[in-house]
Design a protein around this motif. Sequence first.
Motif, mmCIF file in Angstrom:
data_model
loop_
_atom_site.group_PDB
_atom_site.id
_atom_site.type_symbol
_atom_site.label_atom_id
_atom_site.label_comp_id
_atom_site.label_asym_id
_atom_site.label_seq_id
_atom_site.Cartn_x
_atom_site.Cartn_y
_atom_site.Cartn_z
ATOM 1 N N GLY A 26 4.438 5.337 -5.670
ATOM 2 C CA GLY A 26 4.443 5.367 -7.121
ATOM 3 C C GLY A 26 3.432 6.352 -7.678
ATOM 4 N N TRP A 27 2.271 6.403 -7.053
ATOM 5 C CA TRP A 27 1.238 7.349 -7.463
ATOM 6 C C TRP A 27 1.700 8.784 -7.221
ATOM 7 N N GLY A 28 2.394 8.992 -6.109
ATOM 8 C CA GLY A 28 2.808 10.339 -5.732
ATOM 9 C C GLY A 28 3.936 10.900 -6.567
ATOM 10 N N LEU A 29 4.655 10.050 -7.323
ATOM 11 C CA LEU A 29 5.739 10.560 -8.157
ATOM 12 C C LEU A 29 5.233 11.521 -9.227
ATOM 13 N N PRO B 200 7.448 19.459 -3.625
ATOM 14 C CA PRO B 200 7.160 20.552 -2.687
ATOM 15 C C PRO B 200 8.095 21.733 -2.942
ATOM 16 N N PRO B 201 7.625 22.951 -2.722
ATOM 17 C CA PRO B 201 8.486 24.122 -2.915
ATOM 18 C C PRO B 201 9.564 24.194 -1.839
ATOM 19 N N ILE C 91 0.837 -1.199 0.000
ATOM 20 C CA ILE C 91 0.000 0.000 0.000
ATOM 21 C C ILE C 91 0.871 1.248 0.000
ATOM 22 N N VAL C 92 1.875 1.271 0.873
ATOM 23 C CA VAL C 92 2.774 2.426 0.955
ATOM 24 C C VAL C 92 3.560 2.590 -0.348
ATOM 25 N N LEU C 93 4.044 1.487 -0.914
ATOM 26 C CA LEU C 93 4.807 1.564 -2.158
ATOM 27 C C LEU C 93 3.925 2.019 -3.315
#
Length: 216
Positions: free
Chosen positions: A99-102, A107-108, A93-95
Amino acid sequence: MPTSRSYQDACGIARALDVAGERWALLVVRELLLGPRRFIDLRRALPGASSNMVSDRLRELEARGVVARRELAPPAGSRVYELTAWGRELEPIVLALGGWGLRAPMPPGAVTLSATAVLLYLRGAARPSPGAPPAVFRVQLDDHVWTVESSAGSVTVRPGEPAAADAALRTDPATLNALLAAPTGLDAALSSGRVTATGDLEALRGLLRSVTDPAL
């Protein structure tokens, strides 16, 4: 301080978030995916979280059956935190979330990157040739040593010294991350001193290339 907030929702998604949805909780889980860690290791890996915040998340995750504490045998005598069997079920789930978050914007401002985060990416993205000979690497990121093994078309990572290594690399997480994106930068990184490497450098180059140029 620890929280007992709940969504009061019977859906499994809401109940999962009741257990591991507090701020920093899943990043604590991320840091434990490759093995047990001391509190000081977790604190250093999550510089944006205060000591109290990390302590609170650990207490909550322990109370909910996700994390367990263990005392190491002498002479170490340290207390470490590790995922329970149920906690380990969070790994895919975390992995997948990572992958989705890439595809999300960076973030600034200044950002941090932990050794565990980079090594999880290496483990998941590397696709070495199945026909390539196995190779073992000693990877030191900041003050921690990891064993990285390339064999049978996949890469495994575990904390600690290898019994024997074909090559060794010492750098910081951000530099390793940059090399995974652009392996041709290894020579420049070696010349600048940002990377120290010994042993079979061609095997090391192959490991780096296996992320950007995976074997088909």
